[in-house]
Design a protein around this motif. Structure first.
Motif, PDB file in Angstrom:
ATOM      1  N   ILE A  75       0.861  -1.184   0.000  1.00 46.15           N
ATOM      2  CA  ILE A  75       0.000   0.000   0.000  1.00 46.15           C
ATOM      3  C   ILE A  75       0.894   1.230   0.000  1.00 46.15           C
ATOM      4  N   VAL A  76       0.731   2.108  -0.997  1.00 43.57           N
ATOM      5  CA  VAL A  76       1.605   3.276  -1.140  1.00 43.57           C
ATOM      6  C   VAL A  76       0.817   4.588  -1.210  1.00 43.57           C
ATOM      7  N   GLY A  77      -0.420   4.537  -0.834  1.00 41.20           N
ATOM      8  CA  GLY A  77      -1.250   5.740  -0.810  1.00 41.20           C
ATOM      9  C   GLY A  77      -2.561   5.423  -0.133  1.00 41.20           C
ATOM     10  N   PRO A  78      -3.376   6.428   0.156  1.00 41.72           N
ATOM     11  CA  PRO A  78      -4.652   6.183   0.824  1.00 41.72           C
ATOM     12  C   PRO A  78      -5.518   5.143   0.117  1.00 41.72           C
ATOM     13  N   GLN A  79      -5.413   5.093  -1.226  1.00 46.23           N
ATOM     14  CA  GLN A  79      -6.182   4.120  -2.008  1.00 46.23           C
ATOM     15  C   GLN A  79      -5.333   3.532  -3.143  1.00 46.23           C
ATOM     16  N   GLU A 136       3.255   3.059   2.888  1.00 44.60           N
ATOM     17  CA  GLU A 136       4.669   3.303   2.657  1.00 44.60           C
ATOM     18  C   GLU A 136       4.823   4.384   1.583  1.00 44.60           C
ATOM     19  N   SER A 137       6.008   4.991   1.515  1.00 40.89           N
ATOM     20  CA  SER A 137       6.287   6.059   0.552  1.00 40.89           C
ATOM     21  C   SER A 137       7.209   5.572  -0.549  1.00 40.89           C
ATOM     22  N   CYS A 265       2.048   8.279  -1.622  1.00 44.66           N
ATOM     23  CA  CYS A 265       2.915   8.799  -0.568  1.00 44.66           C
ATOM     24  C   CYS A 265       4.336   8.966  -1.094  1.00 44.66           C
ATOM     25  N   GLY A 266       4.902  10.124  -0.815  1.00 42.17           N
ATOM     26  CA  GLY A 266       6.204  10.474  -1.346  1.00 42.17           C
ATOM     27  C   GLY A 266       6.107  11.268  -2.634  1.00 42.17           C
ATOM     28  N   LEU A 267       4.923  11.241  -3.259  1.00 37.72           N
ATOM     29  CA  LEU A 267       4.718  11.945  -4.537  1.00 37.72           C
ATOM     30  C   LEU A 267       3.503  12.866  -4.466  1.00 37.72           C
ATOM     31  N   GLY A 268       3.241  13.387  -3.281  1.00 33.42           N
ATOM     32  CA  GLY A 268       2.170  14.366  -3.170  1.00 33.42           C
ATOM     33  C   GLY A 268       1.121  14.063  -2.119  1.00 33.42           C
ATOM     34  N   ALA A 269       0.955  12.805  -1.747  1.00 36.58           N
ATOM     35  CA  ALA A 269      -0.038  12.484  -0.720  1.00 36.58           C
ATOM     36  C   ALA A 269       0.402  13.070   0.616  1.00 36.58           C
ATOM     37  N   GLN A 270      -0.511  13.688   1.333  1.00 41.45           N
ATOM     38  CA  GLN A 270      -0.215  14.291   2.628  1.00 41.45           C
ATOM     39  C   GLN A 270      -0.787  13.492   3.792  1.00 41.45           C
ATOM     40  N   GLY A 272      -2.376   9.804   5.505  1.00 39.64           N
ATOM     41  CA  GLY A 272      -2.373   8.356   5.451  1.00 39.64           C
ATOM     42  C   GLY A 272      -1.032   7.729   5.154  1.00 39.64           C
ATOM     43  N   CYS A 273       0.061   8.504   5.286  1.00 38.25           N
ATOM     44  CA  CYS A 273       1.397   7.981   4.971  1.00 38.25           C
ATOM     45  C   CYS A 273       2.159   7.647   6.247  1.00 38.25           C
ATOM     46  N   ARG A 274       3.009   6.649   6.164  1.00 39.74           N
ATOM     47  CA  ARG A 274       3.761   6.192   7.329  1.00 39.74           C
ATOM     48  C   ARG A 274       4.761   7.240   7.791  1.00 39.74           C
TER      49      ARG A 274
END
Length: 275
Positions: A75-79, A136-137, A265-270, A272-274
């Motif tokens: 999982i690398v983003g909220p969805q 994860e990011s 995550c790591g590319l703009g998600a703010q 739900g990221c670890r």
């Protein structure tokens, strides 16, 4: 050197799962490794790997994709979910169970993969509520990984060259020996793979799992995914990991986010990221 099926077990490259694509679709279910309740203390350390404390990896997913064959995903983003292209079912869909909640994923395979095996990544979007665990990011910073960099590789696969021991989530470390798009007679040339070689390699069942760069700070250990587990030469413990920082990967990730109205995550998600 061409990829071979696991059954042949030659010295050429194998995808780190027992097949290239899977015919089953909706009956494949990925689950969080947290459901395995491994405490990280039991089980022998094998070739530099050890069973992980799965409570530290709730965003890591595993599935049996065929009898005796497994894949790993993250999982690398909220969805959003990242995995290897060759782990995606032929219909492009599967289910995910996290904290007893079922999600339905629709996947997009990297467009270059059918012509270039090193483009071995896919992104999947889920509808409905966000995942109930921190994601994860991903890092697309090309300068972050150099020859000699130690990567943490993680997956649900086997723990020896005879493909024994699958069904336990393990982690280990291996140094980078070759970067993408670099010719070296010791390794199979391709455009998109980070190559590691050492006492630890990926193994069938680890496909789709993350290869992580770890850094230390005052607040603890920070980790980001820099590649996806793809192929392996078990005779030399050499892993070919599809980089997230090549032009192919960066273009694919950005296009996927735009097309699917998703964030990574790591590319703009703010949220739900670890990290």
């Amino acid at each position: 050197m061409k990829p071979f099926t696991i059954a042949s077990l030659s010295i050429c490259l194998a995808f780190a799962s027992a097949g290239r694509t899977y015919s089953a679709a909706d009956d494949i279910v990925f689950a969080s490794v947290a459901s395995l309740h491994q405490n990280g203390l039991n089980g022998a350390i094998v070739k530099g790997t050890k069973p992980a404390n799965t409570g530290d990896w709730p965003a890591t997913l595993y599935a049996q994709v065929e009898p005796g064959s497994h894949c790993t995903a993250t999982i690398v983003g909220p969805q959003a979910v990242l995995l290897a292209a060759h782990c995606v079912p032929s219909k492009g869909t599967f289910s995910i169970v996290v904290d007893q909640v079922t999600f339905h994923a629709r996947c997009t395979i990297a467009p270059g993969w059918l012509k270039d095996e090193s483009d071995d990544y896919a992104m999947c979007a889920v509808d409905g509520q966000p995942f109930p665990v921190p994601a994860e990011s991903i890092s697309t910073t090309i300068e972050a990984v150099k020859v000699g960099t130690q990567l943490l590789i993680a997956g649900f696969g086997c723990n020896d060259r005879y493909q024994n021991g699958s069904g336990t989530f393990r982690i280990g470390h291996a140094p980078v020996v070759r970067l993408p798009n670099v010719k070296d007679a010791n390794y199979v040339f391709d455009k998109n793979s980070v190559v590691t070689q050492g006492s630890q390699s990926i193994c069938p069942g680890d496909s789709g799992g993350g290869a992580y760069l770890e850094t230390q700070s005052a607040t603890g250990t920070h980790r980001v995914i820099v590649a996806v587990n793809s192929r392996v030469d078990l005779s030399k413990l050499t892993s070919y990991l599809s980089s997230m920082a090549t032009p192919d990967a960066v273009g694919f990730l950005n296009n996927w986010m735009k097309t699917n109205n998703q964030k990574i995550c790591g590319l703009g998600a703010q949220n739900g990221c670890r990290n």
